[in-house]
Design a protein around this motif. Structure first.
Motif, PDB file in Angstrom:
ATOM      1  N   ALA A 143      41.060  47.870  36.249  1.00  0.00           N
ATOM      2  CA  ALA A 143      39.624  48.156  36.252  1.00  0.00           C
ATOM      3  C   ALA A 143      39.167  48.659  34.892  1.00  0.00           C
ATOM      4  O   ALA A 143      38.094  48.267  34.386  1.00  0.00           O
ATOM      5  CB  ALA A 143      39.309  49.192  37.331  1.00  0.00           C
ATOM      6  N   ILE A 144      39.960  49.515  34.269  1.00  0.00           N
ATOM      7  CA  ILE A 144      39.609  50.047  32.949  1.00  0.00           C
ATOM      8  C   ILE A 144      39.558  48.927  31.922  1.00  0.00           C
ATOM      9  O   ILE A 144      38.621  48.842  31.122  1.00  0.00           O
ATOM     10  CB  ILE A 144      40.611  51.142  32.532  1.00  0.00           C
ATOM     11  N   ALA A 145      40.552  48.045  31.952  1.00  0.00           N
ATOM     12  CA  ALA A 145      40.566  46.922  31.017  1.00  0.00           C
ATOM     13  C   ALA A 145      39.358  46.021  31.229  1.00  0.00           C
ATOM     14  O   ALA A 145      38.732  45.563  30.264  1.00  0.00           O
ATOM     15  CB  ALA A 145      41.858  46.123  31.184  1.00  0.00           C
TER      16      ALA A 145
ATOM     17  N   LYS B 103      34.571  36.434  34.913  1.00  0.00           N
ATOM     18  CA  LYS B 103      33.700  37.610  34.913  1.00  0.00           C
ATOM     19  C   LYS B 103      34.065  38.631  35.994  1.00  0.00           C
ATOM     20  O   LYS B 103      33.772  39.817  35.852  1.00  0.00           O
ATOM     21  CB  LYS B 103      32.242  37.180  35.121  1.00  0.00           C
ATOM     22  N   LEU B 104      34.673  38.165  37.089  1.00  0.00           N
ATOM     23  CA  LEU B 104      35.012  39.064  38.196  1.00  0.00           C
ATOM     24  C   LEU B 104      36.524  39.078  38.375  1.00  0.00           C
ATOM     25  O   LEU B 104      37.132  38.060  38.705  1.00  0.00           O
ATOM     26  CB  LEU B 104      34.317  38.631  39.484  1.00  0.00           C
ATOM     27  N   ILE B 105      37.117  40.249  38.168  1.00  0.00           N
ATOM     28  CA  ILE B 105      38.574  40.415  38.142  1.00  0.00           C
ATOM     29  C   ILE B 105      39.025  41.179  39.390  1.00  0.00           C
ATOM     30  O   ILE B 105      38.477  42.242  39.706  1.00  0.00           O
ATOM     31  CB  ILE B 105      39.012  41.197  36.885  1.00  0.00           C
ATOM     32  N   LEU B 106      40.020  40.663  40.063  1.00  0.00           N
ATOM     33  CA  LEU B 106      40.584  41.309  41.250  1.00  0.00           C
ATOM     34  C   LEU B 106      41.972  41.818  40.959  1.00  0.00           C
ATOM     35  O   LEU B 106      42.804  41.093  40.396  1.00  0.00           O
ATOM     36  CB  LEU B 106      40.639  40.313  42.421  1.00  0.00           C
TER      37      LEU B 106
ATOM     38  N   LYS C  37      31.566  44.483  43.934  1.00  0.00           N
ATOM     39  CA  LYS C  37      31.806  44.625  42.503  1.00  0.00           C
ATOM     40  C   LYS C  37      31.981  46.079  42.078  1.00  0.00           C
ATOM     41  O   LYS C  37      31.259  46.963  42.528  1.00  0.00           O
ATOM     42  CB  LYS C  37      30.651  44.005  41.714  1.00  0.00           C
ATOM     43  N   ASN C  38      32.958  46.285  41.199  1.00  0.00           N
ATOM     44  CA  ASN C  38      33.217  47.579  40.573  1.00  0.00           C
ATOM     45  C   ASN C  38      33.487  48.685  41.585  1.00  0.00           C
ATOM     46  O   ASN C  38      33.037  49.814  41.441  1.00  0.00           O
ATOM     47  CB  ASN C  38      32.057  47.950  39.643  1.00  0.00           C
ATOM     48  N   LYS C  39      34.263  48.311  42.597  1.00  0.00           N
ATOM     49  CA  LYS C  39      34.677  49.261  43.619  1.00  0.00           C
ATOM     50  C   LYS C  39      36.162  49.087  43.905  1.00  0.00           C
ATOM     51  O   LYS C  39      36.713  48.000  43.747  1.00  0.00           O
ATOM     52  CB  LYS C  39      33.881  49.053  44.913  1.00  0.00           C
TER      53      LYS C  39
ATOM     54  N   ARG D 147      33.610  43.113  31.837  1.00  0.00           N
ATOM     55  CA  ARG D 147      33.763  42.326  33.063  1.00  0.00           C
ATOM     56  C   ARG D 147      33.598  43.243  34.284  1.00  0.00           C
ATOM     57  O   ARG D 147      33.678  44.467  34.182  1.00  0.00           O
ATOM     58  CB  ARG D 147      35.131  41.652  33.125  1.00  0.00           C
ATOM     59  N   ASP D 148      33.427  42.643  35.454  1.00  0.00           N
ATOM     60  CA  ASP D 148      33.390  43.368  36.713  1.00  0.00           C
ATOM     61  C   ASP D 148      34.760  43.296  37.384  1.00  0.00           C
ATOM     62  O   ASP D 148      35.543  42.376  37.117  1.00  0.00           O
ATOM     63  CB  ASP D 148      32.327  42.771  37.647  1.00  0.00           C
ATOM     64  N   TYR D 149      35.018  44.237  38.271  1.00  0.00           N
ATOM     65  CA  TYR D 149      36.317  44.269  38.941  1.00  0.00           C
ATOM     66  C   TYR D 149      36.154  44.535  40.425  1.00  0.00           C
ATOM     67  O   TYR D 149      35.132  45.059  40.888  1.00  0.00           O
ATOM     68  CB  TYR D 149      37.219  45.339  38.324  1.00  0.00           C
TER      69      TYR D 149
END
Length: 246
Positions: free
Chosen positions: A208-210, A195-198, A5-7, A216-218
Motif C-alpha cells: 500500500a505504501i509503495a 492503477k489499482l493494486i491488490l 479503493k485504498n482500504k 496508485r490506488d490499492y
C-alpha cells in the motif's frame, strides 16, 4: 470499486477475495506465508527453531500458525491464485513472491502451486546475507517472484530494460516477521501501468505504501487485526511524509 479503493479489509483471504468483482484489479503484488513451520530444513517443524531460534516466526504469524500440512497448503494457495486470476483484468498480472527450499533433501520449487497458471517469467530477488547451518547445500540468498500474466499484459514503457535478477536488501526496522521491502514493491508497481493494486496478504502494509508513493490506488486483505492496525499506521505516516514533501 470506489468502496474498495485504498482500504485494508481484515478477514480470511478467500472470503474477502470473493467480494471483489471480476476483472476489476490491474495488478496483484503479494507474498503469502511460506508455511515455514512445516519445513523440515530449518528446525521449525519440531519446535526447536533451528537457525530461526531467535526469530519471531518461530511463533508463526499473528492469527496464522504457518504450519499447514503441505498438501493442504498447496490447495489453499492454488485457490488463492485462482481468485486472484478472476479479479484481474485481461491486461493484468500477478507478481507472486515465494521461496524455494530443500525439503527432505530435495528441492521444493513451488511447481505444485503454480503449475497450470500462466507463468510468463521468474524473477530472482537476491536478498543478500542470511545463515545456513546445513552442510548439504549452499547458503540460500534469493527468493523467486512468479510473474503470472493475463494475455494482454505488457510492461510499462522502458521497464523491460530491467534484468530478471534484482538486488534489493531485506526490509529492516519493521514490526512484522516477514515484511516486504518497499523498494521491491515499487520496482514491480512502477513496471506496470496498472492503477489499482491488490495485495491479498498485506502484512505490514508495504504494498500500500509503495502504491501511494507512485500515485496508485490499492486494495489490501489481511487476516490479523494487529497487522491491519500496524499497516494503517505505517500508511498514515507515509502519507504525512508525502504531503510534507509536496
Amino acid at each position: 470499486m470506489e468502496d474498495l479503493k485504498n482500504k485494508i479489509f481484515c478477514g480470511d483471504v478467500l472470503e474477502e477475495l470473493k467480494k471483489i468483482p471480476d476483472q476489476s484489479i490491474d495488478l496483484v503484488v503479494t507474498s503469502p506465508p511460506y508455511n515455514l513451520k512445516n519445513s523440515t530444513g530449518n528446525g521449525m517443524k519440531d519446535g526447536r527453531g533451528g537457525k530461526w531460534a531467535n526469530a519471531e516466526l518461530i511463533n508463526g504469524y499473528k492469527h496464522h500458525s504457518d504450519n499447514m500440512p503441505h498438501e493442504e497448503y498447496v490447495e489453499w494457495q492454488r485457490n488463492c491464485l485462482t481468485e486472484m486470476m478472476r479479479v484481474l483484468k485481461d491486461d493484468g498480472a500477478i507478481f507472486y513472491n515465494h521461496k524455494w527450499r530443500v525439503q527432505n533433501g530435495l528441492m521444493q520449487d513451488r511447481q505444485d502451486i503454480v503449475q497450470g497458471f500462466p507463468v510468463r517469467q521468474i524473477i530472482i530477488w537476491r536478498r543478500k546475507g542470511g545463515f545456513n547451518f546445513n552442510p548439504g547445500y549452499f547458503l540460500p540468498t534469493y527468493e523467486v517472484i512468479y510473474m503470472i500474466t493475463k494475455p494482454k499484459f505488457k510492461l510499462a514503457k522502458g521497464a523491460n530494460s530491467h534484468g530478471d535478477v534484482w538486488d534489493i536488501g531485506q526490509a529492516k526496522g519493521i514490526d512484522h516477521p516477514a515484511p516486504f521491502p518497499i523498494e521491491l514493491v515499487e520496482r514491480i508497481i512502477s513496471s506496470s501501468d496498472g492503477k489499482l493494486i491488490l495485495d491479498p496478504f498485506m502484512g505490514s502494509g508495504s504494498s500500500a505504501i509503495a502504491a501511494k508513493k507512485l500515485g496508485r490506488d490499492y486494495v489490501g486483505i489481511e487476516i490479523s487485526p494487529e497487522y491491519c492496525e500496524y499497516a494503517e499506521k505505517r500508511i498514515a505516516e507515509e502519507s504525512s511524509q508525502l504531503e510534507i514533501a509536496l
